[in-house]
Design a protein around this motif. Structure first.
Motif, PDB file in Angstrom:
ATOM      1  N   UNK A 330       0.821  -1.418  -0.028  1.00 51.38           N
ATOM      2  CA  UNK A 330       0.150   0.005  -0.032  1.00 51.38           C
ATOM      3  C   UNK A 330       0.904   1.276  -0.049  1.00 51.38           C
ATOM      4  N   UNK A 331       2.062   1.036   0.037  1.00 55.89           N
ATOM      5  CA  UNK A 331       3.089   2.216  -0.006  1.00 55.89           C
ATOM      6  C   UNK A 331       3.229   2.766   1.453  1.00 55.89           C
ATOM      7  N   UNK A 332       4.481   3.626   1.307  1.00 55.08           N
ATOM      8  CA  UNK A 332       4.659   4.329   2.706  1.00 55.08           C
ATOM      9  C   UNK A 332       3.602   5.038   3.383  1.00 55.08           C
ATOM     10  N   UNK A 333       3.585   4.929   4.692  1.00 56.70           N
ATOM     11  CA  UNK A 333       2.191   5.425   5.499  1.00 56.70           C
ATOM     12  C   UNK A 333       1.102   4.682   5.557  1.00 56.70           C
ATOM     13  N   UNK A 334       1.011   3.721   4.627  1.00 56.89           N
ATOM     14  CA  UNK A 334      -0.109   2.761   4.808  1.00 56.89           C
ATOM     15  C   UNK A 334      -0.004   1.639   5.850  1.00 56.89           C
ATOM     16  N   UNK A 335      -1.126   1.126   6.384  1.00 56.58           N
ATOM     17  CA  UNK A 335      -1.063   0.194   7.462  1.00 56.58           C
ATOM     18  C   UNK A 335      -0.583  -1.122   6.804  1.00 56.58           C
ATOM     19  N   UNK A 336      -1.231  -1.629   5.442  1.00 64.48           N
ATOM     20  CA  UNK A 336      -0.681  -2.688   4.742  1.00 64.48           C
ATOM     21  C   UNK A 336       0.856  -2.717   4.287  1.00 64.48           C
ATOM     22  N   UNK A 337       1.233  -1.437   4.115  1.00 63.55           N
ATOM     23  CA  UNK A 337       2.673  -1.347   3.836  1.00 63.55           C
ATOM     24  C   UNK A 337       3.502  -1.433   5.131  1.00 63.55           C
ATOM     25  N   UNK A 338       3.109  -1.253   6.283  1.00 64.70           N
ATOM     26  CA  UNK A 338       4.033  -1.020   7.319  1.00 64.70           C
ATOM     27  C   UNK A 338       3.883  -2.499   7.929  1.00 64.70           C
ATOM     28  N   UNK A 339       2.739  -3.389   7.743  1.00 61.06           N
ATOM     29  CA  UNK A 339       2.905  -4.724   8.130  1.00 61.06           C
ATOM     30  C   UNK A 339       3.764  -5.590   7.358  1.00 61.06           C
ATOM     31  N   UNK A 340       3.579  -5.110   5.751  1.00 63.71           N
ATOM     32  CA  UNK A 340       4.469  -6.092   5.167  1.00 63.71           C
ATOM     33  C   UNK A 340       5.820  -5.555   5.290  1.00 63.71           C
ATOM     34  N   UNK A 341       6.214  -4.469   5.312  1.00 67.38           N
ATOM     35  CA  UNK A 341       7.595  -4.028   5.697  1.00 67.38           C
ATOM     36  C   UNK A 341       8.191  -4.722   7.029  1.00 67.38           C
ATOM     37  N   UNK A 342       7.065  -4.812   7.842  1.00 72.59           N
ATOM     38  CA  UNK A 342       7.663  -5.518   9.365  1.00 72.59           C
ATOM     39  C   UNK A 342       7.884  -6.864   9.072  1.00 72.59           C
ATOM     40  N   UNK A 343       6.991  -7.453   8.374  1.00 74.22           N
ATOM     41  CA  UNK A 343       7.239  -9.038   8.005  1.00 74.22           C
ATOM     42  C   UNK A 343       8.386  -9.365   7.453  1.00 74.22           C
ATOM     43  N   UNK A 344       8.707  -8.682   6.309  1.00 74.93           N
ATOM     44  CA  UNK A 344       9.871  -8.810   5.670  1.00 74.93           C
ATOM     45  C   UNK A 344      11.167  -8.452   6.463  1.00 74.93           C
ATOM     46  N   UNK A 345      11.142  -7.455   6.943  1.00 73.71           N
ATOM     47  CA  UNK A 345      12.300  -6.978   7.634  1.00 73.71           C
ATOM     48  C   UNK A 345      12.641  -8.013   8.904  1.00 73.71           C
ATOM     49  N   UNK A 346      11.491  -8.545   9.565  1.00 75.16           N
ATOM     50  CA  UNK A 346      11.666  -9.319  10.674  1.00 75.16           C
ATOM     51  C   UNK A 346      12.105 -10.676  10.123  1.00 75.16           C
ATOM     52  N   UNK A 347      11.694 -11.076   8.881  1.00 76.51           N
ATOM     53  CA  UNK A 347      12.228 -12.535   8.101  1.00 76.51           C
ATOM     54  C   UNK A 347      13.817 -12.285   8.028  1.00 76.51           C
ATOM     55  N   UNK A 348      13.966 -11.078   7.468  1.00 79.76           N
ATOM     56  CA  UNK A 348      15.415 -10.851   6.888  1.00 79.76           C
ATOM     57  C   UNK A 348      16.432 -10.741   8.032  1.00 79.76           C
ATOM     58  N   UNK A 349      15.588 -10.354   9.404  1.00 78.71           N
ATOM     59  CA  UNK A 349      16.415 -10.166  10.431  1.00 78.71           C
ATOM     60  C   UNK A 349      16.633 -11.586  10.973  1.00 78.71           C
ATOM     61  N   UNK A 350      15.627 -12.391  10.997  1.00 80.26           N
ATOM     62  CA  UNK A 350      15.667 -13.863  11.421  1.00 80.26           C
ATOM     63  C   UNK A 350      16.686 -14.646  10.916  1.00 80.26           C
ATOM     64  N   UNK A 351      16.794 -14.168   9.303  1.00 81.73           N
ATOM     65  CA  UNK A 351      17.830 -14.860   8.271  1.00 81.73           C
ATOM     66  C   UNK A 351      19.291 -14.486   9.007  1.00 81.73           C
ATOM     67  N   UNK A 352      19.445 -13.077   9.298  1.00 84.37           N
ATOM     68  CA  UNK A 352      20.704 -12.731   9.694  1.00 84.37           C
ATOM     69  C   UNK A 352      21.224 -13.510  10.800  1.00 84.37           C
TER      70      UNK A 352
END
Length: 544
Positions: A330-352
């Motif tokens: 949904x892009x910057x500032x949207x709830x959907x964007x924030x959720x997916x950004x958090x999900x992918x960042x969390x997965x990437x951090x788990x990867x690291x």
């Protein structure tokens, strides 16, 4: 935006809490060296395949390769091809014979035929150096990721993040050992595949699942037109860059079979058949994932706006996947964007976290098992002493990685991993291949190949444009090398040393062998060959 950041931070911390919980749970079921070093050899082929995938699909793959594709198009995808093809070498030449002929580390297999102390010292040195190169990449990714999540640009916050990741990885290794680390990697592999698949589906849905439309839009939005989809954008600029590409390809294809944290995984299965199975499962998993990186990279080029694309370029490509997740949500500032950004960042951090734990465990095990017990204590150290030294070594190696990662933050992490592959292919692979398939190979050959490959690879990197002399980025004005712009010691023109250091490692192994006569090494070859093919006596491989 503050509310969204709270959401992203909460999701992110929940993944960290999950991995910490797994580690504590595993520590209650671990006892003795076999559990700490090899997870009790109790993981099935499928489980170990997931763990190998978790170890291999690092932040370099998820963040670095998708970023390289987003910025360089076709040439960026060459990383994916190299990383995947490399598994055929590991499967056909290394997996089964290594599982059958050693106990815990790469050095076990070499030391059976040769003089233990010099060979184990060389193998442990190489293991630590390769692991630290690889660790740098993961920590650089962590700094970029958390800075994006928290919306900060402060260098101090990024440095604190790197320190935090280092502290966590030391915790995983010292508390959970191989058993805890393996379970963290299994969970992380599942999270990474599910998260990547979700973003891939959302990206393709934007183009009605028409890959041609996706590629065309990516080429247009990148500003590079048709050249974005053709070879040569990154590696066809000059004769030097073409040779650099060949050097990179050789390092990627040959490096996997010499990576210490991948080699140690073959010891966690109960049988050689399970070791083979685990590599087959890993190939399937990793193959699917690298196809995902194609969509992630071109999707970032196609869907990110100019500001976000510039942010990807400024990060060396490392932020392409997280920003793409935000865009399709949904892009910057949207709830959907924030959720997916958090999900992918969390997965990437788990990867690291999973990969740094595996790397730190591998190098600390080598220090304790190969150096402390076999070299300093003549094999007389107790299991408890070995494990204690392994935990201390994990702390020291973690600290070194933290200190080196801070100045390396401006480099693309896929590129940093490629350097680790070059060092592994130059130092470890010649010794492993010669030892398994050449009867005459001996101690001098092993030492010359390991030290020669290691010194040449690291030395050429020091005197390459990676460290100095590359100048500044014309857009951002950032220094592209590690040292300040007024220092230039780069007499070696290539960024990847593999084309020189890998053949040199093999050549030195050959020359060292033919200039030395060591009858014992030849006599023991038959016994090693039988054990490599059948697994008979593997547990006693180092007790001679």
């Amino acid at each position: 935006m503050e509310g969204h950041q709270i959401l992203t931070t909460a999701l992110f911390l929940s993944v960290v809490a999950l991995t910490v919980g797994i580690t504590i749970w595993a520590s209650r079921n671990s006892s003795g060296a076999a559990d700490h070093y090899a997870g009790g050899r109790g993981f099935s082929g499928f489980q170990n395949g997931l763990a190998i995938g978790g170890d291999y699909m690092s932040a370099a793959s998820f963040l670095g390769i998708s970023g390289a594709i987003a910025l360089s198009g076709y040439d960026g995808f060459l990383y994916s091809i190299g990383f995947l093809v490399a598994w055929l070498v590991a499967l056909l030449l290394v997996a089964e014979v290594l599982r059958n002929s050693g106990r815990y580390t790469m050095a076990d297999q070499l030391a059976y035929r040769m003089r233990q102390k010099p060979v184990r010292t060389a193998a442990a040195t190489s293991t630590v150096v390769v692991s630290i190169f690889y660790l740098l990449a993961q920590m650089v990714g962590a700094g970029a990721l958390v800075a994006l999540l928290l919306g900060v640009t402060s260098e101090g916050i990024k440095n604190l993040t790197i320190f935090f990741v280092g502290a966590l990885m030391i915790f995983y290794v010292t508390v959970g050992g191989m058993k805890g680390t393996t379970w963290v990697q299994i969970v992380k592999a599942v999270l990474l595949m599910v998260g990547s698949a979700l973003i891939v589906v959302l990206v393709l849905a934007k183009f009605d699942f028409n890959l041609s439309d996706l590629l065309g839009t990516a080429a247009t939005n990148s500003g590079k037109g048709g050249a974005f989809l053709e070879p040569g954008l990154k590696y066809g600029v000059s004769p030097t860059s073409k040779i650099d590409f060949i050097s990179l390809g050789i390092a990627l294809v040959l490096g996997t079979a010499g990576l210490p944290h991948i080699l140690i995984r073959f010891y966690t299965t109960p049988t050689s058949r399970d070791a083979r199975k685990s590599v087959l499962w890993a190939i399937g998993l990793i193959g699917a994932f690298y196809l995902f990186t194609l969509v992630l990279g071109f999707g970032a080029a196609a869907l990110l706006d100019k500001d976000s694309y510039a942010e990807v370029a400024a990060s060396g490509g490392n932020l392409a996947s997280p920003l793409l997740a935000e865009a399709v949500g949904g892009g910057p500032g949207s709830t959907g964007g924030a959720v997916l950004l958090a999900l992918i960042a969390a997965v990437a951090f788990a990867t690291i976290l999973a990969v740094v734990a595996g790397l730190t465990l591998t190098s600390s095990v080598s220090v304790a098992h190969d150096l402390y017990n076999s070299v300093f204590k003549d094999g007389k150290a107790s299991e408890a002493e070995e494990i204690r030294v392994s935990r201390i070594a994990a702390g020291v190696i973690g600290l070194i990685a933290i200190l080196l990662a801070i100045p390396a933050q401006k480099l693309n992490i896929a590129f940093l991993v490629a350097l680790a592959f070059a060092v592994a292919a130059s130092a470890n692979l010649p010794a492993i291949i010669y030892n398994m398939f050449w009867r005459r190979f001996n101690t001098r050959g092993a030492l010359w190949s390991i030290y020669g490959g290691l010194i040449s690879a690291v030395g050429l990197v020091i005197f390459s444009p990676v460290v100095s002399g590359k100048g500044t980025d014309p857009v951002s004005g950032k220094n592209l090398s590690l040292l300040p712009t007024d220092i230039d010691i780069s007499w070696f023109p290539l960024e990847n040393p593999g084309i020189v250091s890998i053949p040199l490692g093999f050549l030195l192994g050959y020359l060292g062998t033919i200039t030395s006569k060591e009858p014992e090494a030849e006599e023991r070859y038959t016994e090693l060959e039988v054990r490599a093919l059948t697994g008979a006596g593997a547990e006693q491989a180092v007790k001679h």
